[in-house]
Design an enzyme around this catalytic site. Structure first.
Site, short mmCIF file in Angstrom:
data_model
loop_
_atom_site.label_atom_id
_atom_site.label_comp_id
_atom_site.label_asym_id
_atom_site.label_seq_id
_atom_site.Cartn_x
_atom_site.Cartn_y
_atom_site.Cartn_z
N HIS A 130 68.19 -12.97 -10.17
CA HIS A 130 69.53 -13.20 -9.34
C HIS A 130 69.42 -11.50 -8.73
O HIS A 130 70.07 -10.60 -9.48
CB HIS A 130 70.32 -13.79 -9.98
CG HIS A 130 71.16 -14.29 -8.72
ND1 HIS A 130 72.32 -13.18 -7.89
CD2 HIS A 130 71.53 -15.20 -7.85
CE1 HIS A 130 72.91 -14.05 -7.25
NE2 HIS A 130 72.49 -14.55 -6.92
N ASN B 42 74.21 -22.09 -8.36
CA ASN B 42 75.01 -21.22 -9.20
C ASN B 42 75.84 -21.03 -9.42
O ASN B 42 77.05 -20.49 -8.84
CB ASN B 42 73.58 -20.05 -8.54
CG ASN B 42 74.20 -19.02 -9.55
OD1 ASN B 42 74.70 -18.89 -10.44
ND2 ASN B 42 73.79 -17.53 -8.76
N LYS C 226 77.98 -18.35 -10.61
CA LYS C 226 78.26 -17.32 -11.37
C LYS C 226 79.17 -17.12 -12.55
O LYS C 226 79.26 -18.37 -13.55
CB LYS C 226 77.92 -16.64 -10.38
CG LYS C 226 77.36 -16.60 -9.05
CD LYS C 226 77.44 -15.81 -7.59
CE LYS C 226 76.50 -16.30 -6.74
NZ LYS C 226 76.58 -15.89 -5.27
N GLY D 129 77.40 -15.30 -0.62
CA GLY D 129 78.67 -14.78 -0.61
C GLY D 129 78.76 -14.57 1.04
O GLY D 129 80.76 -13.31 0.54
N GLU E 190 72.51 -10.05 -7.69
CA GLU E 190 73.51 -9.81 -8.38
C GLU E 190 73.20 -9.12 -10.15
O GLU E 190 73.04 -8.16 -10.33
CB GLU E 190 74.76 -10.75 -8.72
CG GLU E 190 75.50 -11.22 -7.44
CD GLU E 190 75.66 -12.30 -7.27
OE1 GLU E 190 76.12 -13.11 -7.79
OE2 GLU E 190 75.88 -12.55 -6.15
N SER F 49 74.85 -18.48 1.32
CA SER F 49 75.60 -19.30 2.52
C SER F 49 75.04 -20.68 2.51
O SER F 49 75.34 -21.20 3.78
CB SER F 49 76.19 -18.01 3.51
OG SER F 49 76.44 -16.95 3.32
N GLU G 127 66.49 -15.65 -1.39
CA GLU G 127 67.52 -15.03 -1.92
C GLU G 127 67.80 -13.60 -0.96
O GLU G 127 67.98 -12.53 -1.24
CB GLU G 127 68.63 -14.54 -2.59
CG GLU G 127 68.85 -16.50 -3.50
CD GLU G 127 70.14 -16.65 -3.97
OE1 GLU G 127 70.12 -17.89 -4.16
OE2 GLU G 127 70.01 -15.82 -5.02
P1 13P Z 1 76.50 -18.36 -2.33
O1 13P Z 1 76.28 -20.08 -1.97
O2 13P Z 1 77.85 -18.08 -2.03
O3 13P Z 1 76.10 -17.44 -0.46
O4 13P Z 1 75.25 -18.19 -3.27
C1 13P Z 1 74.36 -18.11 -3.08
C2 13P Z 1 74.29 -17.15 -4.32
O5 13P Z 1 73.77 -16.10 -4.58
C3 13P Z 1 73.16 -18.47 -5.32
O6 13P Z 1 72.09 -17.52 -6.43
#
Ligand code: 13P
Length: 257
Positions: free
Chosen positions: A99, A13, A15, A177, A101, A217, A171
């Site tokens: 997601h 992903n 982002k 992150g 976010e 992560s 997640e």
């Molecule tokens: P990270 O791998 O950067 O923690 O992000 C995970 C994520 O949000 C994947 O959708």
């Protein structure tokens, strides 16, 4: 992982990362690494503006391309939005829905997630449905209650025959992150819980065929351990998917016997 009953899917992903130039550079570095035959499906979910380029760049490879969100209507007065039909028409295969976010910053709710899941399936896309708890919710001991609610909302009105196309990603928000990963036991517990919810609704055959990823992560160091869990069927990877070698190392971890 359980390769007998379901696909292992390693998805990046991206982002809001990578310009077109950077997308091309990634493809150039990543494609030569991908030559060997692989067990798992590899997906890259990239920003809307780079979808067509990514599809072209990975045309003759094993990489499928996904979007990071979509609207739930097929056309209309929704300035700035992109419909599932538009994505399907250019060759997109997957779409991330719900997601954290998007839930946190863009008003995505369990109701809109459900509408988007149904619209994506209707258009012929495969939704990657994200669910997960915050640290506060985990500490309050309501993780599985929340996950169960999110999963049941997302699947409301989704018929059993469409479940072959549905992917889940667990997640935990506190792991995204942050460099903090769920332990493999924590990831297994929730992924197994998601499968149980699916089993109650659709029966054992459907439940065992659904791919359930872990995200938060994931990196080359922890991937193998997480993916060794029986109900963790892949990863949804943010940061580490931006680097060709790291993303490839995670794919290799999924391909170990
Ligand atoms: P990270 O791998 O950067 O923690 O992000 C995970 C994520 O949000 C994947 O959708």
């Amino acid at each position: 992982m359980n390769r007998r009953y379901r696909k292992t899917i390693i998805a990046g992903n991206w982002k809001m990362n990578k310009t077109l130039t950077e997308t091309k550079a990634f493809a150039e570095a990543f494609k030569p690494l991908l030559n060997r035959p692989k067990w798992c499906e590899v997906v890259l979910c990239v920003p809307y503006v780079n979808l067509q380029a990514a599809i072209r760049l990975f045309k003759d490879s094993k990489v499928s391309i996904g979007a990071e969100s979509c609207h739930y209507e097929s056309t209309g007065a929704f300035t700035g939005e992109v419909s599932p039909e538009m994505l399907k028409d250019i060759g997109v295969k997957y779409v991330i829905i719900g997601h954290s976010e998007r839930r946190q910053y863009y008003n995505e709710t369990d109701v809109t997630v459900n509408k988007k899941v149904k619209a994506a399936l209707e258009a012929g896309l495969q939704p990657i449905i994200c669910v997960g708890e915050s640290l506060e919710q985990r500490e309050m001991g309501v993780t599985m209650d929340l996950i169960s609610y999110q999963v049941r909302c997302a699947l409301s009105g989704v018929p059993a025959e469409k479940m072959r196309k549905v992917v889940f990603a667990y997640e935990p928000i506190w792991a995204i992150g942050t460099g903090k990963t769920a332990t493999s036991a924590e990831a297994q517990e929730v992924c197994e819980g998601i499968r149980t919810i699916i089993r109650k609704k659709y029966g054992a055959r459907v439940a065992r065929s659904v791919t359930i990823q872990y995200g938060g992560s994931m990196n080359p160091k922890n991937a193998f351990e997480l993916l060794s869990q029986p109900d963790v069927d892949g990863g949804l990877i943010g940061g580490a998917s931006l680097k060709p070698d790291q993303f490839m190392d995670i794919i290799n971890a999924a391909n170990q016997e």
